[in-house]
Scaffold this active site. Structure first.
Site, PDB file in Angstrom:
ATOM      1  N   LYS A 117      -6.353   3.425 -27.437  1.00 27.17           N
ATOM      2  CA  LYS A 117      -5.123   4.084 -26.967  1.00 27.17           C
ATOM      3  C   LYS A 117      -4.271   3.196 -26.082  1.00 27.17           C
ATOM      4  CE  LYS A 117      -6.262   8.810 -27.776  1.00 27.17           C
ATOM      5  NZ  LYS A 117      -6.622  10.118 -27.341  1.00 27.17           N
ATOM      6  N   LYS A 200      -8.718   7.421 -38.535  1.00 26.01           N
ATOM      7  CA  LYS A 200      -9.100   8.834 -38.331  1.00 26.01           C
ATOM      8  C   LYS A 200      -7.876   9.752 -38.419  1.00 26.01           C
ATOM      9  CE  LYS A 200      -9.563  10.444 -34.220  1.00 26.01           C
ATOM     10  NZ  LYS A 200      -9.875  10.806 -32.828  1.00 26.01           N
ATOM     11  N   LYS A 203      -4.587  14.677 -34.372  1.00 26.88           N
ATOM     12  CA  LYS A 203      -3.523  15.658 -34.132  1.00 26.88           C
ATOM     13  C   LYS A 203      -2.350  15.051 -33.379  1.00 26.88           C
ATOM     14  CE  LYS A 203      -6.463  18.124 -30.945  1.00 26.88           C
ATOM     15  NZ  LYS A 203      -6.958  17.061 -30.079  1.00 26.88           N
TER      16      LYS A 203
HETATM   17  P1  TYM Z   1     -10.252  16.078 -29.599  1.00 31.04           P
HETATM   18  O1  TYM Z   1      -9.387  17.125 -29.035  1.00 31.04           O
HETATM   19  O2  TYM Z   1      -9.657  14.760 -29.955  1.00 31.04           O
HETATM   20  O3  TYM Z   1     -10.956  16.604 -30.891  1.00 31.04           O
HETATM   21  C1  TYM Z   1     -11.655  17.839 -30.881  1.00 31.04           C
HETATM   22  C2  TYM Z   1     -12.929  17.765 -31.696  1.00 31.04           C
HETATM   23  O4  TYM Z   1     -12.630  17.509 -33.064  1.00 31.04           O
HETATM   24  C3  TYM Z   1     -13.285  16.330 -33.486  1.00 31.04           C
HETATM   25  N1  TYM Z   1     -12.363  15.606 -34.367  1.00 31.04           N
HETATM   26  C4  TYM Z   1     -12.679  15.166 -35.577  1.00 31.04           C
HETATM   27  N2  TYM Z   1     -13.805  15.248 -36.291  1.00 31.04           N
HETATM   28  C5  TYM Z   1     -13.808  14.686 -37.504  1.00 31.04           C
HETATM   29  N3  TYM Z   1     -12.727  14.054 -38.051  1.00 31.04           N
HETATM   30  C6  TYM Z   1     -11.575  13.949 -37.374  1.00 31.04           C
HETATM   31  N4  TYM Z   1     -10.533  13.341 -37.895  1.00 31.04           N
HETATM   32  C7  TYM Z   1     -11.512  14.535 -36.075  1.00 31.04           C
HETATM   33  N5  TYM Z   1     -10.542  14.623 -35.137  1.00 31.04           N
HETATM   34  C8  TYM Z   1     -11.072  15.293 -34.102  1.00 31.04           C
HETATM   35  C9  TYM Z   1     -13.568  15.543 -32.220  1.00 31.04           C
HETATM   36  O5  TYM Z   1     -14.659  14.664 -32.388  1.00 31.04           O
HETATM   37  C10 TYM Z   1     -13.866  16.633 -31.235  1.00 31.04           C
HETATM   38  O6  TYM Z   1     -15.198  17.079 -31.345  1.00 31.04           O
HETATM   39  N6  TYM Z   1     -12.677  14.422 -25.605  1.00 31.04           N
HETATM   40  C11 TYM Z   1     -12.614  15.486 -26.575  1.00 31.04           C
HETATM   41  C12 TYM Z   1     -12.404  16.855 -25.982  1.00 31.04           C
HETATM   42  C13 TYM Z   1     -13.400  17.227 -24.932  1.00 31.04           C
HETATM   43  C14 TYM Z   1     -14.734  17.625 -25.133  1.00 31.04           C
HETATM   44  C15 TYM Z   1     -15.252  17.913 -23.843  1.00 31.04           C
HETATM   45  C16 TYM Z   1     -15.529  17.754 -26.257  1.00 31.04           C
HETATM   46  C17 TYM Z   1     -13.153  17.286 -23.599  1.00 31.04           C
HETATM   47  N7  TYM Z   1     -14.264  17.715 -22.935  1.00 31.04           N
HETATM   48  C18 TYM Z   1     -16.556  18.340 -23.664  1.00 31.04           C
HETATM   49  C19 TYM Z   1     -16.837  18.163 -26.071  1.00 31.04           C
HETATM   50  C20 TYM Z   1     -17.335  18.454 -24.802  1.00 31.04           C
HETATM   51  C21 TYM Z   1     -11.458  15.204 -27.514  1.00 31.04           C
HETATM   52  O7  TYM Z   1     -10.524  14.539 -27.211  1.00 31.04           O
HETATM   53  O8  TYM Z   1     -11.518  15.847 -28.669  1.00 31.04           O
END
Ligand code: TYM
Length: 342
Positions: A117, A200, A203
């Site tokens: 990032k 990947k 969003k």
């Molecule tokens: P975030 O918001 O980017 O994504 C949310 C969840 O979706 C999964 N994900 C994907 N899985 C497969 N293919 C993709 N293209 C894809 N895009 C997103 C992510 O792996 C995630 O599980 N840091 C985290 C949010 C977070 C969190 C936490 C998660 C904050 N605190 C505590 C678990 C526990 C994040 O940015 O996810």
């Protein structure tokens, strides 16, 4: 651990930083739905994480509510699971500070998501929040004595950091935290971008053709899948390294129909990309149409949605308090009369 519930705890969250995509659904949310009755679950909308990127305030408010409605419309039962906004539980920010003082610049600088990032950016322009992001994530997880964290593959490194911090704190102060484990699915841990299938699906992608949002209309879904980048090889085979676009479509279809992508490929051996794309679009629309109807009904009843989030926040605050208190106590903070109040 203190006040251990009878089922082990599961925690996960998604950042309300853009439209929820089928990547997040297939990689994470789908497993939340599947695991929700085996575990004592907390599903968070991690709004504090989302502000590492500047958000437009009114749209941000609406998106947070929309995420809650999408969790429920996808099948999370708000009676059984705790659904809440991270900012409603101040303990997340408090524990972050306590953990910050035990985390190292070096280990945070190694995080690939941080490196990705900030690639090419000048140091003066890199927000401290972006750097510290994984510590807030560790606090989210550790506050609830979490055993299992269902996430996509991109979060694996953050989970390892969380485990390291838990072990470090337990070693320094005695047993404070359960050391959590990641749950990463076999199929769909990394759903790829439709136009650039070596990256990947995200969003926060600027090109809307790269991803499919859960609230997208059938026409748009069909158009985006039809335009997805594949290759000119005849026939369908599952080869993520050499045919990433086709493999990605097979993964999406496999996840939605509960079939292994390689087995699916065999059933398309005599067909071309067009047939596969058609079936992927059909499967997505069949899944998303009833979901969207439930979603819109939930968004139309704001009072009920607000009540779910208020109740979730109350439960989460109650659940988080003993662990936070334990950490303060272990570190020697004098808390006076407050000790009795929390
Ligand atoms: P975030 O918001 O980017 O994504 C949310 C969840 O979706 C999964 N994900 C994907 N899985 C497969 N293919 C993709 N293209 C894809 N895009 C997103 C992510 O792996 C995630 O599980 N840091 C985290 C949010 C977070 C969190 C936490 C998660 C904050 N605190 C505590 C678990 C526990 C994040 O940015 O996810």
């Amino acid at each position: 651990m203190m006040n251990a519930p009878s089922k082990p705890t599961l925690f996960s969250g998604i950042q309300p930083s853009g439209l929820l995509t089928i990547g997040g659904y297939i990689g994470a949310l789908r497993n939340w739905v599947r695991l929700q009755h085996e575990y004592d679950c907390l599903f968070c909308i991690v709004d504090l994480h989302a502000i590492t990127v500047r958000q437009d305030p009114p749209r941000f408010t609406e998106r947070c509510l929309s995420f809650a409605a999408q969790y429920i419309a996808l099948g999370i039962d708000p009676e059984a699971a705790t659904i809440f906004l991270q900012s409603h539980v101040p303990a997340h920010a408090e524990l972050t500070w306590l953990l910050n003082c035990h985390a190292y610049m070096g280990e945070l600088a190694r995080m690939t998501q941080f490196k990705d990032k900030t690639r090419g950016a000048k140091e003066q322009a890199i927000g401290v929040g972006l750097f510290d992001y994984p510590v807030l994530m560790a606090a989210d997880i550790l506050l609830y004595q979490t055993k299992l964290v269902p996430v996509g593959a991109d979060q694996k490194q953050h989970l390892e950091l969380t485990r390291d911090l838990a072990v470090r704190m337990n070693h320094a102060y005695g047993p404070l935290f359960t050391v959590p484990e990641a749950f990463i699915p076999e199929v769909g841990a990394r759903v790829m971008s439709l136009q650039e299938p070596t990256r990947k699906m995200s969003k926060s992608d600027e090109n809307a053709n790269n991803s499919i949002a859960l609230i997208e209309t059938p026409d748009v879904i069909r158009r985006k899948i039809r335009r997805a980048v594949t290759d000119a090889t005849l026939g369908i085979t599952y080869a993520p390294d050499t045919r990433p676009g086709v493999a990605n479509l097979l993964t999406i279809l496999g996840a939605l129909t509960d079939r292994a992508p390689a087995a699916l490929a065999a059933s398309y051996a005599d067909q071309g990309n067009a047939a596969l794309k058609n079936d992927v679009a059909d499967a997505l629309i069949a899944f998303l149409e009833p979901f969207q109807a439930r979603y819109h009904a939930l968004m139309d009843d704001r009072e009920a949605l607000h009540a779910i989030l208020r109740r979730g926040a109350e439960r989460a605050r109650h659940r988080a308090a003993p662990t936070l208190r334990r950490v303060y106590d272990a570190m020697g903070f004098w808390r006076g009369e407050q000790r009795e109040e929390t």
